[in-house]
Design an enzyme around this catalytic site. Structure first.
Site, PDB file in Angstrom:
ATOM      1  N   GLN A 181     -40.375  -3.970   0.956  1.00 30.58           N
ATOM      2  CA  GLN A 181     -40.431  -4.642   2.251  1.00 30.58           C
ATOM      3  C   GLN A 181     -39.553  -5.892   2.290  1.00 30.58           C
ATOM      4  O   GLN A 181     -39.431  -6.522   3.352  1.00 30.58           O
ATOM      5  CB  GLN A 181     -41.877  -5.025   2.595  1.00 30.58           C
ATOM      6  CG  GLN A 181     -42.771  -3.861   2.938  1.00 30.58           C
ATOM      7  CD  GLN A 181     -42.395  -3.165   4.235  1.00 30.58           C
ATOM      8  OE1 GLN A 181     -41.651  -3.695   5.056  1.00 30.58           O
ATOM      9  NE2 GLN A 181     -42.889  -1.944   4.418  1.00 30.58           N
ATOM     10  N   THR A 239     -29.094  16.849  -9.455  1.00 30.60           N
ATOM     11  CA  THR A 239     -27.906  16.627  -8.633  1.00 30.60           C
ATOM     12  C   THR A 239     -28.150  15.468  -7.668  1.00 30.60           C
ATOM     13  O   THR A 239     -29.158  15.449  -6.955  1.00 30.60           O
ATOM     14  CB  THR A 239     -27.564  17.898  -7.830  1.00 30.60           C
ATOM     15  OG1 THR A 239     -27.309  18.969  -8.739  1.00 30.60           O
ATOM     16  CG2 THR A 239     -26.346  17.677  -6.949  1.00 30.60           C
ATOM     17  N   CYS A 330     -48.319   4.577   4.307  1.00 28.82           N
ATOM     18  CA  CYS A 330     -48.382   5.489   3.165  1.00 28.82           C
ATOM     19  C   CYS A 330     -49.812   5.804   2.767  1.00 28.82           C
ATOM     20  O   CYS A 330     -50.048   6.655   1.914  1.00 28.82           O
ATOM     21  CB  CYS A 330     -47.633   4.880   1.978  1.00 28.82           C
ATOM     22  SG  CYS A 330     -45.910   4.541   2.336  1.00 28.82           S
TER      23      CYS A 330
END
Length: 388
Positions: A181, A239, A330
């Site tokens: 944040q 990757t 979250c």
């Protein structure tokens, strides 16, 4: 009209970021491990992204590890840092109001590797007592992890002072900062602040979701969490997410362009919003004093509103095009009383009656005024139906 005031949860990507991501996904789509021209081109995007992010932190590209976001960065720092240095000890220090992406890895270490975690208390402004930190440091302390900005109330921890205390006690103790944040809203120079590991996320700064990075200082050892092809010097195999890394880097570059001006604009919006909210009876601003606004984050206002459950108010505002949060996005799948609000000593009747407004460089004064107007209209109606 709409007022999107949930930017601490996620931000709208800059148009330039969206254009770049599409270009790399659909035109310059090579694998950076391939030896042909398209692979070389993709590798160049990764190198340039590392350089751009490093420039914002005054460090080198080799200090940057691209990840899938802030949660992975925190896990890599905490679990990877402790596992790589567990011969030195199994003691970890953190605070009692960390994000779940820090708290859960600490619990994992306690439950699976016999680590001991000390949880430091915070005061009403979300600050830790420096003396309590010094008392908690031990010979077997291997890592200290704190957030720079609390995601729910916007409290700012003095990571410079914390870092000095740690290194004065033992320079080998790893200091991890969750800057998810803070990055993009604050100037952060990890080396100057004695930070060994620093986590950041792309979608908090108008970059793509599913992107982030971990800053790792020279000489720091981490146990990799992902094994495979040895990409990123073996620190995180797989990757590379080329469009994500490039989009994240462009967003960071744009956030730190005219940075001081951007931050001041957000503080001006915060001052306006707090002033408007304080006109409403029964509204309490958490962990922020208006006369010392610059001691808190520029983009978060947490307000307790007497007599209305936060979830009820959230959905009532949503119906009028105002988007806010009732806590950490979250943790929305696991509703409950906020440990952050409990930690800073919020009154019991406000624990389930607090909403978070969070804004960005794109938030307008009109949005803030509209949101407060809707709040003023809704509160008398909603309070009429509250059970006494």
């Amino acid at each position: 009209m709409e007022a999107y005031l949930d930017n601490a949860a996620t931000t709208k990507a800059f148009d330039e970021v969206g254009d770049l991501v599409r270009q790399i996904m659909c035109v310059d789509y090579g694998n950076p491990s391939s030896l042909h021209t398209k692979g070389v081109e993709a590798e160049r995007y990764i190198r340039e992204a590392g350089d751009k992010i490093a420039a914002t932190l005054k460090c080198s590209r080799k200090n940057i590890i691209f990840t899938s976001g802030g949660t992975e960065s925190n896990n890599m720092a905490i679990i990877g840092g402790v596992m790589a240095n567990r011969r030195r000890g199994k003691h970890v220090i953190t605070t009692c109001f960390e994000h779940a992406a820090v708290h859960q890895p600490c619990l994992y270490l306690e439950e699976n590797y016999d680590c001991e975690v000390t949880y430091l208390p915070v005061d009403s402004m979300g600050h830790i007592d420096p003396e309590k930190l010094r008392e908690a440091l031990r010979e077997d302390t291997v890592l200290v992890s704190v957030m720079m900005v609390n995601n729910e109330v916007g409290a700012v921890l003095d990571v410079g002072s914390i870092g000095r205390s740690i290194k004065e006690y033992n320079k080998d103790i790893l200091f991890h900062v969750d800057a998810i944040q803070a990055y993009g809203k604050m100037t952060i120079h990890p080396k100057k602040l004695n930070i060994d590991l620093l986590s950041a996320s792309g979608h908090k700064i108008h970059g793509p979701k599913g992107t982030g990075f971990l800053y790792m200082a020279e000489g720091v050892r981490l146990h990799p969490l992902i094994h495979g092809g040895g990409q990123q010097q073996g620190r995180r195999s797989g990757t590379e997410n080329v469009p994500g890394a490039a989009g994240l880097a462009l967003a960071a570059e744009m956030m730190y362009r005219d940075h001081g001006e951007k931050v001041q604009q957000m503080y001006d919006k915060k001052r306006l919003l707090i002033g408007l909210l304080e006109e409403i009876e029964g509204v309490h601003i958490h962990a922020c004093q208006k006369e010392e606004l610059e001691n808190a984050a520029p983009h978060i206002v947490s307000a307790g509103i007497e007599g209305i459950r936060s979830e009820v108010l959230l959905h009532a505002l949503e119906e009028r095009g105002v988007y806010v949060s009732s806590g950490s996005a979250c943790s929305s799948n696991h509703p409950g009383i906020s440990s952050t609000l409990q930690a800073i000593g919020v009154k019991r009747e406000l624990l389930d009656a607090t909403i978070r407004f969070s804004f960005s460089v794109n938030t307008t004064e009109e949005e803030l005024r509209y949101a407060v107007e809707q709040l003023k209209e809704l509160l008398p109606v909603l309070r009429r139906y509250v059970r006494r």
